[in-house]
Design a protein around this motif. Structure first.
Motif, PDB file in Angstrom:
ATOM      1  N   ARG A  89       0.825  -1.216   0.000  1.00 26.38           N
ATOM      2  CA  ARG A  89       0.000   0.000   0.000  1.00 26.38           C
ATOM      3  C   ARG A  89       0.856   1.261   0.000  1.00 26.38           C
ATOM      4  O   ARG A  89       0.503   2.248  -0.646  1.00 26.38           O
ATOM      5  CB  ARG A  89      -0.977  -0.009   1.175  1.00 26.38           C
ATOM      6  CG  ARG A  89      -2.128  -0.984   0.948  1.00 26.38           C
ATOM      7  CD  ARG A  89      -3.115  -0.963   2.103  1.00 26.38           C
ATOM      8  NE  ARG A  89      -4.151  -1.951   1.935  1.00 26.38           N
ATOM      9  CZ  ARG A  89      -5.311  -1.745   1.314  1.00 26.38           C
ATOM     10  NH1 ARG A  89      -5.588  -0.558   0.797  1.00 26.38           N
ATOM     11  NH2 ARG A  89      -6.201  -2.715   1.214  1.00 26.38           N
ATOM     12  N   ASN A  90       1.987   1.229   0.700  1.00 24.64           N
ATOM     13  CA  ASN A  90       2.891   2.385   0.706  1.00 24.64           C
ATOM     14  C   ASN A  90       3.512   2.643  -0.659  1.00 24.64           C
ATOM     15  O   ASN A  90       4.018   3.735  -0.913  1.00 24.64           O
ATOM     16  CB  ASN A  90       3.999   2.207   1.748  1.00 24.64           C
ATOM     17  CG  ASN A  90       3.524   2.578   3.133  1.00 24.64           C
ATOM     18  OD1 ASN A  90       2.451   3.143   3.325  1.00 24.64           O
ATOM     19  ND2 ASN A  90       4.338   2.252   4.117  1.00 24.64           N
ATOM     20  N   ARG A  91       3.453   1.661  -1.530  1.00 26.20           N
ATOM     21  CA  ARG A  91       3.974   1.811  -2.892  1.00 26.20           C
ATOM     22  C   ARG A  91       2.855   2.081  -3.904  1.00 26.20           C
ATOM     23  O   ARG A  91       3.083   2.070  -5.101  1.00 26.20           O
ATOM     24  CB  ARG A  91       4.769   0.566  -3.275  1.00 26.20           C
ATOM     25  CG  ARG A  91       6.108   0.512  -2.563  1.00 26.20           C
ATOM     26  CD  ARG A  91       6.748  -0.863  -2.635  1.00 26.20           C
ATOM     27  NE  ARG A  91       8.089  -0.862  -2.079  1.00 26.20           N
ATOM     28  CZ  ARG A  91       8.367  -0.853  -0.773  1.00 26.20           C
ATOM     29  NH1 ARG A  91       7.397  -0.827   0.113  1.00 26.20           N
ATOM     30  NH2 ARG A  91       9.613  -0.864  -0.350  1.00 26.20           N
ATOM     31  N   GLY A  92       1.630   2.298  -3.383  1.00 29.02           N
ATOM     32  CA  GLY A  92       0.515   2.645  -4.259  1.00 29.02           C
ATOM     33  C   GLY A  92      -0.249   1.470  -4.842  1.00 29.02           C
ATOM     34  O   GLY A  92      -0.890   1.617  -5.885  1.00 29.02           O
ATOM     35  N   TRP A  93      -0.200   0.336  -4.160  1.00 25.61           N
ATOM     36  CA  TRP A  93      -0.872  -0.864  -4.639  1.00 25.61           C
ATOM     37  C   TRP A  93      -1.757  -1.447  -3.543  1.00 25.61           C
ATOM     38  O   TRP A  93      -1.579  -1.149  -2.364  1.00 25.61           O
ATOM     39  CB  TRP A  93       0.153  -1.930  -5.047  1.00 25.61           C
ATOM     40  CG  TRP A  93       1.024  -1.520  -6.175  1.00 25.61           C
ATOM     41  CD1 TRP A  93       2.186  -0.797  -6.092  1.00 25.61           C
ATOM     42  CD2 TRP A  93       0.817  -1.779  -7.554  1.00 25.61           C
ATOM     43  NE1 TRP A  93       2.707  -0.598  -7.340  1.00 25.61           N
ATOM     44  CE2 TRP A  93       1.889  -1.202  -8.261  1.00 25.61           C
ATOM     45  CE3 TRP A  93      -0.172  -2.459  -8.268  1.00 25.61           C
ATOM     46  CZ2 TRP A  93       2.007  -1.280  -9.645  1.00 25.61           C
ATOM     47  CZ3 TRP A  93      -0.048  -2.540  -9.652  1.00 25.61           C
ATOM     48  CH2 TRP A  93       1.023  -1.947 -10.324  1.00 25.61           C
ATOM     49  N   MET A  94      -2.677  -2.304  -3.943  1.00 26.26           N
ATOM     50  CA  MET A  94      -3.468  -3.092  -2.989  1.00 26.26           C
ATOM     51  C   MET A  94      -3.843  -4.400  -3.658  1.00 26.26           C
ATOM     52  O   MET A  94      -3.809  -4.519  -4.885  1.00 26.26           O
ATOM     53  CB  MET A  94      -4.721  -2.349  -2.535  1.00 26.26           C
ATOM     54  CG  MET A  94      -5.771  -2.151  -3.609  1.00 26.26           C
ATOM     55  SD  MET A  94      -7.294  -1.404  -2.990  1.00 26.26           S
ATOM     56  CE  MET A  94      -8.045  -2.795  -2.183  1.00 26.26           C
ATOM     57  N   ALA A  95      -4.198  -5.370  -2.843  1.00 26.00           N
ATOM     58  CA  ALA A  95      -4.633  -6.656  -3.389  1.00 26.00           C
ATOM     59  C   ALA A  95      -5.998  -6.474  -4.047  1.00 26.00           C
ATOM     60  O   ALA A  95      -6.924  -5.951  -3.429  1.00 26.00           O
ATOM     61  CB  ALA A  95      -4.699  -7.706  -2.285  1.00 26.00           C
ATOM     62  N   GLY A  96      -6.088  -6.890  -5.300  1.00 32.10           N
ATOM     63  CA  GLY A  96      -7.374  -6.895  -5.995  1.00 32.10           C
ATOM     64  C   GLY A  96      -8.119  -8.180  -5.689  1.00 32.10           C
ATOM     65  O   GLY A  96      -9.309  -8.171  -5.422  1.00 32.10           O
ATOM     66  N   ASN A  97      -7.392  -9.289  -5.737  1.00 32.73           N
ATOM     67  CA  ASN A  97      -7.934 -10.571  -5.304  1.00 32.73           C
ATOM     68  C   ASN A  97      -6.786 -11.520  -5.001  1.00 32.73           C
ATOM     69  O   ASN A  97      -5.659 -11.312  -5.448  1.00 32.73           O
ATOM     70  CB  ASN A  97      -8.898 -11.173  -6.329  1.00 32.73           C
ATOM     71  CG  ASN A  97      -8.199 -11.769  -7.517  1.00 32.73           C
ATOM     72  OD1 ASN A  97      -7.535 -11.057  -8.271  1.00 32.73           O
ATOM     73  ND2 ASN A  97      -8.331 -13.075  -7.688  1.00 32.73           N
ATOM     74  N   VAL A  98      -7.083 -12.537  -4.200  1.00 29.18           N
ATOM     75  CA  VAL A  98      -6.114 -13.575  -3.865  1.00 29.18           C
ATOM     76  C   VAL A  98      -6.800 -14.929  -4.003  1.00 29.18           C
ATOM     77  O   VAL A  98      -7.997 -15.058  -3.739  1.00 29.18           O
ATOM     78  CB  VAL A  98      -5.507 -13.399  -2.458  1.00 29.18           C
ATOM     79  CG1 VAL A  98      -4.793 -12.057  -2.335  1.00 29.18           C
ATOM     80  CG2 VAL A  98      -6.546 -13.534  -1.364  1.00 29.18           C
ATOM     81  N   ASP A  99      -6.027 -15.916  -4.419  1.00 33.04           N
ATOM     82  CA  ASP A  99      -6.531 -17.273  -4.593  1.00 33.04           C
ATOM     83  C   ASP A  99      -5.515 -18.221  -3.986  1.00 33.04           C
ATOM     84  O   ASP A  99      -4.337 -18.204  -4.374  1.00 33.04           O
ATOM     85  CB  ASP A  99      -6.721 -17.553  -6.091  1.00 33.04           C
ATOM     86  CG  ASP A  99      -7.329 -18.912  -6.365  1.00 33.04           C
ATOM     87  OD1 ASP A  99      -7.955 -19.498  -5.462  1.00 33.04           O
ATOM     88  OD2 ASP A  99      -7.172 -19.400  -7.507  1.00 33.04           O
ATOM     89  N   ILE A 100      -5.954 -19.011  -3.025  1.00 34.51           N
ATOM     90  CA  ILE A 100      -5.055 -19.860  -2.240  1.00 34.51           C
ATOM     91  C   ILE A 100      -5.527 -21.298  -2.309  1.00 34.51           C
ATOM     92  O   ILE A 100      -6.733 -21.566  -2.192  1.00 34.51           O
ATOM     93  CB  ILE A 100      -5.012 -19.394  -0.775  1.00 34.51           C
ATOM     94  CG1 ILE A 100      -4.481 -17.963  -0.719  1.00 34.51           C
ATOM     95  CG2 ILE A 100      -4.175 -20.330   0.092  1.00 34.51           C
ATOM     96  CD1 ILE A 100      -4.968 -17.180   0.450  1.00 34.51           C
ATOM     97  N   THR A 101      -4.573 -22.222  -2.457  1.00 31.59           N
ATOM     98  CA  THR A 101      -4.866 -23.648  -2.397  1.00 31.59           C
ATOM     99  C   THR A 101      -4.011 -24.269  -1.306  1.00 31.59           C
ATOM    100  O   THR A 101      -2.788 -24.116  -1.319  1.00 31.59           O
ATOM    101  CB  THR A 101      -4.569 -24.344  -3.735  1.00 31.59           C
ATOM    102  OG1 THR A 101      -5.313 -23.710  -4.776  1.00 31.59           O
ATOM    103  CG2 THR A 101      -4.946 -25.823  -3.677  1.00 31.59           C
ATOM    104  N   VAL A 102      -4.654 -24.954  -0.372  1.00 33.61           N
ATOM    105  CA  VAL A 102      -3.963 -25.700   0.678  1.00 33.61           C
ATOM    106  C   VAL A 102      -3.841 -27.134   0.175  1.00 33.61           C
ATOM    107  O   VAL A 102      -4.821 -27.701  -0.329  1.00 33.61           O
ATOM    108  CB  VAL A 102      -4.732 -25.658   2.011  1.00 33.61           C
ATOM    109  CG1 VAL A 102      -3.952 -26.383   3.106  1.00 33.61           C
ATOM    110  CG2 VAL A 102      -5.037 -24.226   2.418  1.00 33.61           C
TER     111      VAL A 102
END
Length: 161
Positions: A89-102
């Motif tokens: 966020r300090n670099r001007g970005w944020m997560a749009g989406n995340v996809d995780i597989t366990v």
């Protein structure tokens, strides 16, 4: 022209050891084994941190939270995730989406997936529908199939804010 999106991917593995639970995405999941790790061994959050850091070429989780540093002994991996979110966020970005597989035979992830999604969405400050947590087995093949450990992989899309 500067990109408006970035993609990152992460992977983490931990062996099972003594204990009665595992931490998965900040959720305590009862299990007949624990995790061998310097921190709490949360493979989900470790993989996700690597994905977030990788999307902006910021190194990996070991660079930011080295296991050789005693301050991270038994650390809550949610602090790692919040730190990674702060960095992007300090670099001007944020997560749009995340996809995780366990990846594991046990414990069963399904009953805990919604709680895991809520934790991640809260810590990243994103909508719940932008977080996917799912699981698969290796059909009893390999170290996860033999019940020796657990793995997770994560992909994230970062967007400019």
């Amino acid at each position: 022209m500067s990109a408006s999106i970035r993609i990152g991917q992460g992977f983490d593995v931990h062996a099972f050891g003594e204990g009665d639970h595992v931490m998965l995405a900040g959720v305590r999941v009862a299990h007949d084994r624990g995790i061998v790790a310097h921190s709490d061994g949360d493979v989900v959050l470790h993989a996700l941190c690597d994905a977030l850091l990788g999307a902006l070429a910021l190194g990996d989780i070991g660079r930011h939270f080295p296991p050789s540093d005693p301050q991270w002994k038994d650390a809550d991996s949610r602090a790692f995730l919040r730190h990674c979110d702060h960095l992007i966020r300090n670099r001007g970005w944020m997560a749009g989406n995340v996809d995780i597989t366990v990846i594991c035979e046990r414990p069963r992830v399904g009953p805990h997936a919604e709680a895991m999604r809520r934790v991640i969405a809260l810590d990243l400050g994103i909508e719940l529908d932008a977080v996917s947590v799912k699981a698969t087995t290796t059909e009893t093949l390999g170290f996860t199939g033999r019940g020796e450990g657990i793995a997770a992989q994560a992909v994230c899309l970062l967007i400019r804010t």
